[in-house]
Enzyme design. Structure first.
Site, PDB file in Angstrom:
ATOM      1  N   TYR A  14       0.817  -1.205   0.000  1.00  0.00           N
ATOM      2  CA  TYR A  14       0.000   0.000   0.000  1.00  0.00           C
ATOM      3  C   TYR A  14       0.864   1.274   0.000  1.00  0.00           C
ATOM      4  O   TYR A  14       2.060   1.237   0.273  1.00  0.00           O
ATOM      5  CB  TYR A  14      -0.922  -0.001   1.219  1.00  0.00           C
ATOM      6  N   SER A 252       1.726   3.778  11.570  1.00  0.00           N
ATOM      7  CA  SER A 252       2.123   2.424  11.205  1.00  0.00           C
ATOM      8  C   SER A 252       0.896   1.633  10.784  1.00  0.00           C
ATOM      9  O   SER A 252      -0.106   1.586  11.505  1.00  0.00           O
ATOM     10  CB  SER A 252       2.794   1.723  12.394  1.00  0.00           C
ATOM     11  N   LYS A 253       0.977   1.036   9.613  1.00  0.00           N
ATOM     12  CA  LYS A 253      -0.129   0.192   9.142  1.00  0.00           C
ATOM     13  C   LYS A 253      -0.360  -0.973  10.095  1.00  0.00           C
ATOM     14  O   LYS A 253      -1.500  -1.390  10.319  1.00  0.00           O
ATOM     15  CB  LYS A 253       0.211  -0.334   7.740  1.00  0.00           C
ATOM     16  N   ARG A 254       0.735  -1.471  10.681  1.00  0.00           N
ATOM     17  CA  ARG A 254       0.618  -2.602  11.612  1.00  0.00           C
ATOM     18  C   ARG A 254      -0.245  -2.258  12.814  1.00  0.00           C
ATOM     19  O   ARG A 254      -0.844  -3.136  13.426  1.00  0.00           O
ATOM     20  CB  ARG A 254       1.998  -3.058  12.090  1.00  0.00           C
ATOM     21  N   ASP A 262      -6.941   3.468   2.192  1.00  0.00           N
ATOM     22  CA  ASP A 262      -7.923   3.376   3.283  1.00  0.00           C
ATOM     23  C   ASP A 262      -8.751   4.659   3.371  1.00  0.00           C
ATOM     24  O   ASP A 262      -9.976   4.622   3.510  1.00  0.00           O
ATOM     25  CB  ASP A 262      -7.224   3.146   4.622  1.00  0.00           C
TER      26      ASP A 262
END
Length: 482
Positions: A14, A252-254, A262
């Protein structure tokens, strides 16, 4: 000298907000000075490659209007613009450094290198290569090569003195050369390391300004020493502070933070996202906050960049998004929301243009649409407490009186439109000796069944139609009569 910047993402998934901000600033630095913005795909880390990620990069740049002047899809005079297609050249440049005594072959095994880390009393993070292979003779090197022994090529760092470089944002930064490790330039698989390929490609593509995150500040002395070793001129460095989730944590995507994709899926306009991201680390000379991309190009200056981290505030983005929707030309706005309205409103006889007009000043994101219009199809269950409104001076008794009085007036309307409904209901207000709100609030509540609604009694009645308006008022009268 022509300004040339490059966006050089790795196709690993992404497009996160920090990546998009880097691309935006590179675009603005170039375009604000009449320069070129280049796209280069850095895919030498094959283990992290994600199928379809390159298309995400192309689509994001297209959606955001960050049109590149050169790149893999459109070509240019400095191609190829995909690193894996440039593979033949990196080894040759590394061998040039070997010939000049600025780099050397290293045949150390993985096991030996691991033992260096274990034996280093300061811990793995501080372990440095001990230059075991630097002293190999030409004969020993050739013997190893002839035997097919795996090797890497390392940069020979100076042991003494300091290296200083200038960064546009952070100023002059100096490091002790003794802290620098002999970094690998060519890996055992023949691929260049990220640091080495960057320097070679930036030089060959005549990049004048390198924009990247501040986490690369510590690597920049190594870049500069490579430029010096080749006898090349280093570019201007523009290191950007991180984009933070809060005062202590990076996005952070995590950890569930939003990517560009998104945000688009959640109903944010691309123009608003770009506008907001531009302000995450850059300030205009005045207090302007809303910018088109053309206005950003006109107003952007490198001097406006900040060294302080920026916090991504979803509430501020939501406000900005709402401002974009409010100020959008209606036809453009209607084309944008029409598909969502067609999906959300099941009653096909309702006028979607009128519903859209009611929503325009109230939407914060496009994803608000279903929630705001669902009552048009089905009157929700609601309690009579909704009829009580202190500011409107309504009680359940006043609401019941108002609704009962409204029925014959509405039944007598022959030409059903906003103007006629307005005139007839306000005439009834005068006849009853009420405040406007004492009639219109109960009617609005009966028509929507919601504590708030996009539009008042008159607009909702016009859209719902005479028959449905009377049916819903009858439901209200029944509720209030119990």
């Amino acid at each position: 000298m022509e300004i040339r910047t490059r966006f050089a993402p790795s196709p690993t998934g992404y497009m996160h907000i920090g990546n998009l901000r880097t691309a935006l600033y590179e675009f603005l630095i170039a375009k604000s000075q009449g320069g070129k913005f280049i796209l280069r795909i850095e895919d030498t880390d094959q283990e992290r490659y994600v199928e379809g990620a390159t298309e995400i990069i192309y689509n994001t740049l297209k959606m955001t209007g960050l049109k590149h002047d050169e790149g893999p899809d459109i070509g240019g005079n400095y191609g190829p613009y995909i690193q894996s297609e440039r593979m033949g050249m990196y080894l040759q440049y590394a061998l040039q450094l070997v010939e000049k005594g600025e780099a050397y072959y290293c045949f150390c095994t993985k096991e030996r290198l691991e033992s260096l880390k274990v034996s280093n009393k300061e811990g793995d993070a501080f372990a440095k290569y001990d230059r075991h292979c630097l002293s190999l003779s030409k004969e020993e090197i050739q013997k190893n090569l002839d035997a097919g022994m795996p090797y890497v090529i390392r940069q020979k760092m100076p042991n003494e003195g300091t290296t200083t470089f200038h960064d546009v944002v952070y100023g002059d930064i100096t490091v002790d050369n003794s802290e620098l490790d002999d970094q690998i330039l060519i890996k055992a698989d023949g691929f260049p390391t990220y640091n080495f390929a960057n320097v070679v490609d930036d030089h060959l593509m005549e990049i004048t300004h390198v924009v990247r995150g501040s986490e690369y500040l510590s690597s920049t002395p190594k870049y500069n020493l490579l430029y010096d070793a080749f006898g090349w001129t280093a570019p201007e460095y523009v290191h950007l502070p991180p984009v933070m989730r809060d005062a202590h944590n990076k996005l952070s995507k995590r950890h569930g933070d939003k990517s560009f994709e998104d945000l688009v899926r959640e109903g944010f306009l691309v123009e608003a996202i770009v506008n907001y991201i531009a302000l995450l680390g850059w300030s205009p000379s005045d207090n302007q906050e809303i910018f088109s991309l053309d206005e950003l190009i006109e107003k952007f200056t490198i001097s406006g960049l900040s060294k302080s981290p920026s916090i991504f505030d979803i509430k501020k983005l939501t406000w900005m998004n709402g401002e974009y929707i409010k100020n959008m030309e209606f036809e453009k706005y209607f084309e944008l929301v029409k598909p969502r309205l067609e999906e959300a409103v099941k009653t096909k006889t309702l006028d979607l243009r009128k519903i859209a007009a009611l929503l325009q000043k109230r939407l914060e994101t496009l994803n608000d649409i279903p929630r705001l219009v669902d009552f048009f199809d089905t009157l929700p269950e609601y309690g009579t407490e909704l009829y009580i409104h202190k500011k409107m001076k309504t009680t359940e008794e006043i609401a019941l009186t108002a609704l009962k009085a409204a029925v014959p007036v509405i039944e007598g309307i022959d030409t059903w439109n906003e103007e006629t409904i307005h005139d007839k209901l306000l005439a009834l207000v005068a006849e009853l000796g009420m405040k406007n709100g004492q009639l219109l609030w109960p009617v609005r509540t009966a028509l929507s069944g919601e504590p708030t609604s996009p539009g008042g009694a008159i607009e909702l009645a016009d859209i719902l139609g005479k028959e449905e308006t009377l049916r819903r008022i009858a439901v209200g009268i029944e509720k209030l009569s119990k």
